[in-house]
Design a protein around this motif. Structure first.
Motif, mmCIF file in Angstrom:
data_model
loop_
_atom_site.group_PDB
_atom_site.id
_atom_site.type_symbol
_atom_site.label_atom_id
_atom_site.label_comp_id
_atom_site.label_asym_id
_atom_site.label_seq_id
_atom_site.Cartn_x
_atom_site.Cartn_y
_atom_site.Cartn_z
ATOM 1 N N TRP A 190 0.828 -1.203 0.000
ATOM 2 C CA TRP A 190 0.000 0.000 0.000
ATOM 3 C C TRP A 190 0.861 1.250 0.000
ATOM 4 O O TRP A 190 0.462 2.303 -0.515
ATOM 5 C CB TRP A 190 -0.951 -0.004 1.190
ATOM 6 N N LYS A 191 2.094 1.136 0.529
ATOM 7 C CA LYS A 191 2.982 2.297 0.557
ATOM 8 C C LYS A 191 3.385 2.725 -0.851
ATOM 9 O O LYS A 191 3.463 3.918 -1.157
ATOM 10 C CB LYS A 191 4.222 1.981 1.392
ATOM 11 N N SER A 192 3.668 1.750 -1.713
ATOM 12 C CA SER A 192 4.055 2.102 -3.081
ATOM 13 C C SER A 192 2.896 2.746 -3.821
ATOM 14 O O SER A 192 3.084 3.662 -4.622
ATOM 15 C CB SER A 192 4.557 0.869 -3.840
ATOM 16 N N MET A 193 1.684 2.299 -3.548
ATOM 17 C CA MET A 193 0.520 2.902 -4.200
ATOM 18 C C MET A 193 0.360 4.361 -3.765
ATOM 19 O O MET A 193 0.083 5.239 -4.596
ATOM 20 C CB MET A 193 -0.740 2.120 -3.889
ATOM 21 N N ILE A 194 0.533 4.627 -2.492
ATOM 22 C CA ILE A 194 0.469 6.004 -2.004
ATOM 23 C C ILE A 194 1.551 6.849 -2.669
ATOM 24 O O ILE A 194 1.324 8.012 -3.037
ATOM 25 C CB ILE A 194 0.623 6.047 -0.467
ATOM 26 N N TYR A 195 2.716 6.257 -2.855
ATOM 27 C CA TYR A 195 3.813 6.979 -3.523
ATOM 28 C C TYR A 195 3.406 7.402 -4.936
ATOM 29 O O TYR A 195 3.550 8.575 -5.314
ATOM 30 C CB TYR A 195 5.058 6.089 -3.572
ATOM 31 N N TYR A 196 2.896 6.445 -5.727
ATOM 32 C CA TYR A 196 2.536 6.778 -7.111
ATOM 33 C C TYR A 196 1.359 7.749 -7.167
ATOM 34 O O TYR A 196 1.312 8.636 -8.027
ATOM 35 C CB TYR A 196 2.217 5.499 -7.895
ATOM 36 N N TYR B 271 -7.964 -1.430 0.638
ATOM 37 C CA TYR B 271 -8.280 -0.486 1.709
ATOM 38 C C TYR B 271 -9.248 0.601 1.239
ATOM 39 O O TYR B 271 -9.013 1.266 0.231
ATOM 40 C CB TYR B 271 -6.989 0.147 2.243
ATOM 41 N N ARG B 272 -10.305 0.774 2.000
ATOM 42 C CA ARG B 272 -11.371 1.708 1.608
ATOM 43 C C ARG B 272 -10.855 3.134 1.481
ATOM 44 O O ARG B 272 -11.191 3.841 0.525
ATOM 45 C CB ARG B 272 -12.509 1.649 2.637
ATOM 46 N N VAL B 273 -10.025 3.567 2.402
ATOM 47 C CA VAL B 273 -9.540 4.948 2.355
ATOM 48 C C VAL B 273 -8.697 5.184 1.103
ATOM 49 O O VAL B 273 -8.766 6.263 0.493
ATOM 50 C CB VAL B 273 -8.746 5.300 3.642
ATOM 51 N N ILE B 274 -7.928 4.169 0.690
ATOM 52 C CA ILE B 274 -7.119 4.318 -0.523
ATOM 53 C C ILE B 274 -8.019 4.352 -1.755
ATOM 54 O O ILE B 274 -7.775 5.099 -2.705
ATOM 55 C CB ILE B 274 -6.066 3.196 -0.634
ATOM 56 N N ARG B 275 -9.093 3.568 -1.747
ATOM 57 C CA ARG B 275 -10.038 3.605 -2.870
ATOM 58 C C ARG B 275 -10.662 4.988 -2.999
ATOM 59 O O ARG B 275 -10.851 5.496 -4.115
ATOM 60 C CB ARG B 275 -11.128 2.544 -2.689
ATOM 61 N N ILE B 276 -10.992 5.617 -1.882
ATOM 62 C CA ILE B 276 -11.590 6.952 -1.905
ATOM 63 C C ILE B 276 -10.599 7.970 -2.491
ATOM 64 O O ILE B 276 -10.956 8.782 -3.354
ATOM 65 C CB ILE B 276 -12.037 7.369 -0.486
ATOM 66 N N VAL B 277 -9.350 7.910 -2.019
ATOM 67 C CA VAL B 277 -8.324 8.825 -2.526
ATOM 68 C C VAL B 277 -8.097 8.590 -4.015
ATOM 69 O O VAL B 277 -8.013 9.539 -4.809
ATOM 70 C CB VAL B 277 -7.007 8.657 -1.737
ATOM 71 N N LEU B 278 -8.003 7.320 -4.411
ATOM 72 C CA LEU B 278 -7.780 6.981 -5.817
ATOM 73 C C LEU B 278 -8.888 7.557 -6.701
ATOM 74 O O LEU B 278 -8.613 8.150 -7.756
ATOM 75 C CB LEU B 278 -7.721 5.460 -5.967
ATOM 76 N N LYS B 279 -10.118 7.378 -6.294
ATOM 77 C CA LYS B 279 -11.259 7.903 -7.056
ATOM 78 C C LYS B 279 -11.138 9.406 -7.259
ATOM 79 O O LYS B 279 -11.274 9.909 -8.394
ATOM 80 C CB LYS B 279 -12.558 7.567 -6.331
#
Length: 368
Positions: free
Chosen positions: A90-96, A122-130
């Motif tokens: 999940w850290k690499s995804m936040i980086y990109y 992770y739900r919070v990452i899905r929200i940010v990604l959207k």
């Protein structure tokens, strides 16, 4: 469109052949679209990336150079591969996502290039990604599963389904690969089954079954089994970890460090590839070498489904006997012709990534 300033973000500079091939394909499309583009690549090995691709490169964790480069740029490309997923990390995804967000905040043109997206747990990452992706300019994805995931997520931007950009590369000649195999002691009178595995920490019994399978195919008359490292040194370590349980006859492990073209050429000299690595399968498709995929991640299944195939096995369930029988069948009969027809279609779609980029830039230029 001279001197266009472009920043490319991705998993580059880590000796992963698939990602380096993706970078090569993206740079190829940029140089065919722009006159003398100024390309900056964010890399884990900036000096090596700069030397290989003749671009400017900056450190992956050099935040000040990254911010400066993005601020001065005209276009940000988030380039290919499985960058936006949190299964590996999940850290690499936040980086990109942070790189993409910087482009959005600086009001730069942001282009997601031939991405494979998801899963995202992770739900919070899905929200940010959207929210982030609803502010980029163009999204191209390499499979319908990625597009479906984004649509279900609520991304409203137009999403183009193309294909893995690596399939737009020109196949190299076979002679360099054969010379390497000769230098590595692979008998010239043997046909070659290439094996491309990776380390996978999740605890399944697949490695024991893989050992049984490899020992069995190594007993085939007139064949040599060759381990091909797609990422160094990780894949060599993976083969070393099981080497002590393998037969000593007709099994070889390549030890050198190879250029992208050399590696693709080596695969082109094989009669069959059995691979966990996605781009080992894609390189095989590019060189029209029969292949069998071992699934450990949805991206393997997604690619195979595009050409009408299913995995020969998975890390959750690897049946050595079944995989051996499938291997023998393909060695005897080859791949169904419809598979190569589908590969040819994918190569056409892979070229569309560059066409979409060209149309986007030209439209933006006209509206200035």
């Amino acid at each position: 469109m001279a001197n266009y300033k472009i920043v490319i973000s991705g998993y580059y500079g880590f000796n992963n052949a698939g990602d380096e091939a993706m970078l090569s394909a993206i740079i190829q499309s940029l140089r065919s679209t722009f006159d003398t583009p100024e390309i900056t690549v964010i890399s884990g090995s900036p000096a090596k990336t700069s030397w290989i691709f003749d671009v400017k490169a900056i450190p992956r964790f050099g935040m000040l150079p990254i911010i400066k480069s993005i601020f001065r740029s005209d276009l940000i490309i988030s380039g290919g591969g499985s960058l936006l997923q949190d299964v590996t990390s999940w850290k690499s995804m936040i980086y990109y996502l942070s790189i993409i967000t910087l482009g959005v905040l600086f009001r730069k043109r942001v282009f997601l290039y031939s991405q494979g997206i998801g899963p995202v747990r992770y739900r919070v990452i899905r929200i940010v990604l959207k929210h982030v992706l609803n502010h980029v300019d163009v999204i191209t994805v390499r499979d319908k599963e990625s597009k479906g995931f984004l649509e279900r997520l609520g991304v409203k931007r137009r999403i183009y389904t193309t294909a893995d950009a690596v399939l737009s590369l020109h196949p190299p000649k076979l002679e360099p690969g054969r010379a390497i195999l000769d230098a590595e002691g692979i008998p010239a009178d043997k046909k070659i089954i290439g094996v491309a595995i990776r380390r996978w920490e999740k605890k399944y019994s697949w490695t024991n079954d893989l050992i049984s399978y490899i020992n069995k195919i190594a007993s085939l008359k007139d064949y040599a089994v060759v381990f091909i490292p797609m990422q160094s040194p990780d894949d060599r370590v993976a083969s070393e970890e099981i080497a002590g349980n393998l037969a000593k006859e007709n099994i070889f492990r390549l030890q050198g460090g190879y250029t992208l073209d050399e590696l693709i050429s080596i695969i082109g000299n094989c009669n069959l590839i059995v691979g966990m690595r996605l781009h080992a399968l894609i390189f095989s498709a590019l060189m029209r070498v029969p292949f069998i995929g071992i699934s450990y991640d949805p991206k393997i299944d997604n690619f195979l489904s595009l050409i009408g195939l299913e995995p020969g096995a998975s890390v959750q369930h690897l049946d050595a006997e079944k995989l051996y029988n499938k291997t023998c069948h393909i060695l005897e009969h080859g791949m169904p012709p419809k598979v190569w027809d589908s590969v040819q279609d994918l190569q056409h779609y892979a070229g569309e990534n560059a066409n979409i980029l060209r149309r986007f830039v030209e439209t933006k230029e006209e509206t200035r």
